[in-house]
Design a protein around this motif. Structure first.
Motif, PDB file in Angstrom:
ATOM      1  N   GLU A 174       0.925  -1.290  -0.132  1.00 42.06           N
ATOM      2  CA  GLU A 174      -0.006   0.030   0.231  1.00 42.06           C
ATOM      3  C   GLU A 174       0.969   1.057  -0.191  1.00 42.06           C
ATOM      4  O   GLU A 174       0.581   2.076  -0.779  1.00 42.06           O
ATOM      5  CB  GLU A 174      -1.052   0.071   1.215  1.00 42.06           C
ATOM      6  N   ILE A 175       1.821   1.212   0.980  1.00 44.48           N
ATOM      7  CA  ILE A 175       2.645   2.542   0.946  1.00 44.48           C
ATOM      8  C   ILE A 175       3.437   2.635  -0.539  1.00 44.48           C
ATOM      9  O   ILE A 175       3.575   3.965  -0.890  1.00 44.48           O
ATOM     10  CB  ILE A 175       3.795   2.225   1.964  1.00 44.48           C
ATOM     11  N   LEU A 176       4.117   1.597  -1.075  1.00 45.58           N
ATOM     12  CA  LEU A 176       4.628   1.683  -2.582  1.00 45.58           C
ATOM     13  C   LEU A 176       3.693   2.280  -3.564  1.00 45.58           C
ATOM     14  O   LEU A 176       3.710   3.088  -4.504  1.00 45.58           O
ATOM     15  CB  LEU A 176       5.068   0.483  -2.880  1.00 45.58           C
ATOM     16  N   HIS A 177       2.291   1.617  -3.499  1.00 44.84           N
ATOM     17  CA  HIS A 177       1.258   2.109  -4.145  1.00 44.84           C
ATOM     18  C   HIS A 177       0.856   3.790  -4.244  1.00 44.84           C
ATOM     19  O   HIS A 177       0.752   4.424  -5.181  1.00 44.84           O
ATOM     20  CB  HIS A 177      -0.038   1.244  -4.184  1.00 44.84           C
ATOM     21  N   PHE A 178       1.107   3.873  -2.897  1.00 39.41           N
ATOM     22  CA  PHE A 178       0.888   5.544  -2.749  1.00 39.41           C
ATOM     23  C   PHE A 178       2.007   6.287  -2.981  1.00 39.41           C
ATOM     24  O   PHE A 178       1.876   7.417  -3.915  1.00 39.41           O
ATOM     25  CB  PHE A 178       0.527   5.814  -1.241  1.00 39.41           C
ATOM     26  N   VAL A 179       3.374   5.877  -3.081  1.00 36.04           N
ATOM     27  CA  VAL A 179       4.346   6.342  -3.499  1.00 36.04           C
ATOM     28  C   VAL A 179       4.296   6.516  -5.134  1.00 36.04           C
ATOM     29  O   VAL A 179       4.408   7.494  -5.766  1.00 36.04           O
ATOM     30  CB  VAL A 179       5.759   5.723  -2.993  1.00 36.04           C
ATOM     31  N   GLY A 180       3.834   5.337  -5.511  1.00 40.22           N
ATOM     32  CA  GLY A 180       3.682   5.247  -7.077  1.00 40.22           C
ATOM     33  C   GLY A 180       2.764   6.260  -7.753  1.00 40.22           C
ATOM     34  O   GLY A 180       3.059   7.018  -8.645  1.00 40.22           O
ATOM     35  N   LEU A 181       1.602   6.311  -6.945  1.00 42.45           N
ATOM     36  CA  LEU A 181       0.555   7.349  -7.507  1.00 42.45           C
ATOM     37  C   LEU A 181       1.115   8.768  -7.314  1.00 42.45           C
ATOM     38  O   LEU A 181       0.729   9.538  -8.234  1.00 42.45           O
ATOM     39  CB  LEU A 181      -0.799   6.741  -6.917  1.00 42.45           C
ATOM     40  N   SER A 182       1.777   9.103  -6.359  1.00 37.87           N
ATOM     41  CA  SER A 182       2.404  10.466  -6.257  1.00 37.87           C
ATOM     42  C   SER A 182       3.304  10.746  -7.388  1.00 37.87           C
ATOM     43  O   SER A 182       2.979  12.026  -7.962  1.00 37.87           O
ATOM     44  CB  SER A 182       3.037  10.578  -4.954  1.00 37.87           C
ATOM     45  N   LEU A 183       4.308   9.833  -7.740  1.00 39.10           N
ATOM     46  CA  LEU A 183       5.146  10.019  -8.830  1.00 39.10           C
ATOM     47  C   LEU A 183       4.474  10.227 -10.094  1.00 39.10           C
ATOM     48  O   LEU A 183       4.419  11.271 -11.060  1.00 39.10           O
ATOM     49  CB  LEU A 183       6.227   9.030  -8.946  1.00 39.10           C
ATOM     50  N   LEU A 184       3.436   9.264 -10.310  1.00 42.74           N
ATOM     51  CA  LEU A 184       2.634   9.154 -11.692  1.00 42.74           C
ATOM     52  C   LEU A 184       1.834  10.407 -11.813  1.00 42.74           C
ATOM     53  O   LEU A 184       1.715  11.415 -12.850  1.00 42.74           O
ATOM     54  CB  LEU A 184       1.872   7.999 -11.644  1.00 42.74           C
ATOM     55  N   LEU A 185       0.860  10.902 -10.918  1.00 39.37           N
ATOM     56  CA  LEU A 185       0.203  11.877 -10.851  1.00 39.37           C
ATOM     57  C   LEU A 185       0.926  12.910 -10.906  1.00 39.37           C
ATOM     58  O   LEU A 185       0.554  14.031 -11.717  1.00 39.37           O
ATOM     59  CB  LEU A 185      -0.718  11.899  -9.952  1.00 39.37           C
ATOM     60  N   GLY A 186       1.985  13.370 -10.043  1.00 45.50           N
ATOM     61  CA  GLY A 186       2.671  14.582 -10.074  1.00 45.50           C
ATOM     62  C   GLY A 186       3.358  14.889 -11.521  1.00 45.50           C
ATOM     63  O   GLY A 186       3.443  16.080 -12.056  1.00 45.50           O
ATOM     64  N   ALA A 187       3.805  14.011 -11.877  1.00 46.32           N
ATOM     65  CA  ALA A 187       4.781  14.159 -13.127  1.00 46.32           C
ATOM     66  C   ALA A 187       3.373  14.479 -14.462  1.00 46.32           C
ATOM     67  O   ALA A 187       3.491  15.106 -15.277  1.00 46.32           O
ATOM     68  CB  ALA A 187       5.368  12.842 -13.621  1.00 46.32           C
ATOM     69  N   ILE A 188       2.437  13.616 -14.138  1.00 42.09           N
ATOM     70  CA  ILE A 188       1.641  13.689 -15.481  1.00 42.09           C
ATOM     71  C   ILE A 188       0.619  15.032 -15.352  1.00 42.09           C
ATOM     72  O   ILE A 188       0.130  15.426 -16.486  1.00 42.09           O
ATOM     73  CB  ILE A 188       0.668  12.230 -15.348  1.00 42.09           C
ATOM     74  N   VAL A 189       0.346  15.548 -14.338  1.00 46.25           N
ATOM     75  CA  VAL A 189      -0.548  16.591 -13.983  1.00 46.25           C
ATOM     76  C   VAL A 189       0.281  17.832 -14.727  1.00 46.25           C
ATOM     77  O   VAL A 189      -0.374  18.667 -15.562  1.00 46.25           O
ATOM     78  CB  VAL A 189      -0.662  16.900 -12.443  1.00 46.25           C
ATOM     79  N   VAL A 190       1.651  17.710 -14.442  1.00 45.20           N
ATOM     80  CA  VAL A 190       2.403  18.898 -15.058  1.00 45.20           C
ATOM     81  C   VAL A 190       2.379  18.734 -16.597  1.00 45.20           C
ATOM     82  O   VAL A 190       2.109  19.601 -17.396  1.00 45.20           O
ATOM     83  CB  VAL A 190       3.858  18.982 -14.533  1.00 45.20           C
ATOM     84  N   VAL A 191       2.586  17.562 -17.116  1.00 49.34           N
ATOM     85  CA  VAL A 191       2.769  17.381 -18.467  1.00 49.34           C
ATOM     86  C   VAL A 191       1.197  17.816 -19.240  1.00 49.34           C
ATOM     87  O   VAL A 191       1.168  18.458 -20.163  1.00 49.34           O
ATOM     88  CB  VAL A 191       3.007  16.066 -18.786  1.00 49.34           C
ATOM     89  N   ASP A 192       0.189  17.285 -18.590  1.00 52.60           N
ATOM     90  CA  ASP A 192      -1.197  17.535 -18.957  1.00 52.60           C
ATOM     91  C   ASP A 192      -1.461  18.891 -19.274  1.00 52.60           C
ATOM     92  O   ASP A 192      -2.320  19.293 -19.997  1.00 52.60           O
ATOM     93  CB  ASP A 192      -2.110  16.584 -18.297  1.00 52.60           C
TER      94      ASP A 192
END
Lengths: 164, 147
Positions: A31-49
């Motif tokens: 769960e902790i890793l899944h939350f870290v992963g979502l932060s990296l994915l969303l953080g980067a993708i929000v800026v790009v999008d």
């Protein structure tokens, strides 16, 4: 027996299933890793999008596209931990409506990303800096934002949706 | 403690704890805010460490506003979630650790912002510390349900 039932039967009692549910620390660690992963994915993708959608224009386009490997890393972490969640509790996830819609949205986001890599990204260097991106790029940006935030919300709501 | 007991009896706490939609709605807000504050500050921190290409000028502008918006969402949703079990949360080591990590993480963002504005050097310790704070905050937050 339906396809879903036979998949569930095949997973349950298998090596991966036994490992995931076998000790108390595996699930919270995933769960902790899944939350870290979502932060990296969303953080980067929000800026790009937001840049693709034309809502942030100050950022340099080529710099923005170099954030994509971070989104890729986040996605990789979350596919890995996500598959392990599924193997840990296949009977619950496979029939959960929230999970099913989430997976559908992941596929949509994937098709949208494929479109971005094939049609939009190769053109980015030819755009005028600071100008509004072309309509297709704006559509791809907005679609990406909508699908990924949908994935995020449905993921969080799995315990509350469609569990019967 | 009397304050916390009172807090748990407010209309807000009742809505959060007992209504059908209160808790899932706030959890949804909380994960959205998390993605913004942790995600955007990670992009900023990794850029400052030289891993990503975003510049100091970008950091000061729209990106930071987005990160602060995420934090605002999470402060509000977090307070609302807190009211539903206030007396329990203050005794949870995981919750208190999470709070400490968030305070450190937010201070890191604020210091980086002020240094960017006054063109002072930021170095690598602050962004590395920031990344560590958010990782620890996520871990502690998840563990609230387990410890």
């Amino acid at each position: 027996m339906t396809v879903i039932e036979s998949v569930v039967n095949w997973i349950e009692g298998g090596v991966i299933n036994s490992w995931v549910v076998g000790s108390a620390w595996v699930w919270p660690t995933l769960e902790i890793l899944h939350f870290v992963g979502l932060s990296l994915l969303l953080g980067a993708i929000v800026v790009v999008d937001l840049r693709m959608a034309g809502l942030i224009r100050s950022l340099e386009l080529t710099a923005v596209t170099r954030l994509l490997p971070l989104a890729g890393l986040g996605f990789l972490i979350n596919v890995t931990t996500g598959v392990l969640f599924f193997f840990g509790d296949p009977a619950r996830y496979s029939v959960n409506v929230g999970f099913q819609i989430k997976m559908l949205l992941v596929v949509l986001a994937g098709v949208n990303a494929l479109w971005f890599f094939m049609k939009i990204e190769p053109q980015v260097q030819h755009w005028t800096p600071g100008s509004a991106p072309p309509l297709t790029a704006r559509l791809v940006g907005v679609t990406s934002l909508a699908t990924w935030f949908g994935v995020l919300l449905l993921g969080r709501l799995i315990p509350y949706i469609g569990t019967g | 403690m009397a304050f916390l007991v009172w807090l748990e009896q407010t209309a807000l706490a009742t809505w959060v704890g007992e209504s059908l939609y209160g808790y899932p709605f706030l959890l949804s807000m909380h994960v959205t805010g998390l993605a913004l504050i942790v995600g955007i500050s990670s992009v900023i921190n990794l850029s400052l460490l030289g891993v990503l290409p975003v510049t100091a000028r970008d950091v000061q502008g729209s990106l930071l506003r987005l990160a602060w918006a995420g934090f605002a969402i999470n402060a509000l949703s977090g307070i609302a979630l807190f009211t539903s079990q206030a007396t329990y949360f203050v005794t949870s080591a995981a919750f208190l650790s999470k709070l400490l990590c968030i305070i450190c993480g937010i201070m890191t963002v604020a210091i980086i912002q002020s240094r960017c504005r006054s063109n002072r050097s930021i170095g690598r310790v602050l962004p590395a510390f920031g990344l560590l704070c958010w990782l620890a905050a996520i871990a502690a937050g998840r563990l609230i349900a387990y410890l």
